[in-house]
Motif scaffolding. Structure first.
Motif, PDB file in Angstrom:
ATOM      1  N   GLU A 135      57.327 -20.192  92.121  1.00 46.34           N
ATOM      2  CA  GLU A 135      57.362 -19.644  93.482  1.00 46.34           C
ATOM      3  C   GLU A 135      56.041 -18.958  93.813  1.00 46.34           C
ATOM      4  N   GLN A 136      55.485 -18.218  92.855  1.00 44.53           N
ATOM      5  CA  GLN A 136      54.197 -17.564  93.077  1.00 44.53           C
ATOM      6  C   GLN A 136      53.081 -18.589  93.255  1.00 44.53           C
ATOM      7  N   THR A 190      53.363 -20.012  96.754  1.00 41.86           N
ATOM      8  CA  THR A 190      52.841 -19.056  97.737  1.00 41.86           C
ATOM      9  C   THR A 190      51.319 -19.028  97.705  1.00 41.86           C
ATOM     10  N   SER A 232      50.031 -22.152  99.337  1.00 40.27           N
ATOM     11  CA  SER A 232      50.261 -22.070 100.784  1.00 40.27           C
ATOM     12  C   SER A 232      49.225 -21.174 101.449  1.00 40.27           C
ATOM     13  N   ARG A 234      56.850 -21.305 106.104  1.00 35.94           N
ATOM     14  CA  ARG A 234      57.369 -20.703 104.860  1.00 35.94           C
ATOM     15  C   ARG A 234      56.806 -19.288 104.678  1.00 35.94           C
ATOM     16  N   LEU A 235      55.517 -19.137 104.902  1.00 38.02           N
ATOM     17  CA  LEU A 235      54.895 -17.816 104.755  1.00 38.02           C
ATOM     18  C   LEU A 235      55.442 -16.839 105.794  1.00 38.02           C
ATOM     19  N   ALA A 257      58.362 -16.864 107.186  1.00 38.95           N
ATOM     20  CA  ALA A 257      59.747 -16.529 106.861  1.00 38.95           C
ATOM     21  C   ALA A 257      59.837 -15.446 105.787  1.00 38.95           C
ATOM     22  N   HIS A 258      58.820 -15.359 104.942  1.00 36.59           N
ATOM     23  CA  HIS A 258      58.832 -14.373 103.850  1.00 36.59           C
ATOM     24  C   HIS A 258      57.990 -13.145 104.125  1.00 36.59           C
ATOM     25  N   ARG A 259      57.419 -13.097 105.330  1.00 37.34           N
ATOM     26  CA  ARG A 259      56.572 -11.945 105.700  1.00 37.34           C
ATOM     27  C   ARG A 259      57.448 -10.776 106.109  1.00 37.34           C
ATOM     28  N   PRO A 260      57.123  -9.565 105.649  1.00 36.75           N
ATOM     29  CA  PRO A 260      57.904  -8.409 106.086  1.00 36.75           C
ATOM     30  C   PRO A 260      57.739  -8.192 107.593  1.00 36.75           C
TER      31      PRO A 260
END
Length: 96
Positions: free
Chosen positions: A14-15, A18, A21, A87-88, A90-93
């Motif tokens: 996963e890392q 990321t 990406s 994808r990025l 969606a995972h951004r705070p």
């Protein structure tokens, strides 16, 4: 797995996804001054209202500057960047 190869740095898959990406989308993401590497010397044009979000997915990119080169109507490998950006995002705070 080791990423990048030969670095001695261990990451989960996963890392690694990321990291890849972030590298792929780096051509298209805005820098601190609002410019994007993919615009290259055409950057002044993209400072005009309505043009800032117009992203062209070029055939290939200059490895030194990130400037888009070749045909800008390609929807091949660069279309993958859209998936990476989604994808990025969606995972951004969330922004405060």
């Amino acid at each position: 797995v080791e990423c990048p190869t030969g670095s001695g740095v261990r990451m989960t898959l996963e890392q690694v996804a990321t990291d890849l990406s972030l590298r792929l989308t780096g051509f298209f993401r805005q820098g601190p001054d609002g410019s994007r590497p993919c615009f290259g010397p055409s950057a002044p044009l993209y400072k005009q209202p309505g043009w800032q979000e117009l992203l062209l997915f070029h055939e290939y990119f200059d490895p030194e500057t990130g400037r888009g080169c070749g045909a800008s109507h390609q929807t091949g490998w660069t279309a993958l960047v859209v998936n990476c950006l989604e994808r990025l995002a969606a995972h951004r705070p969330p922004k405060a």
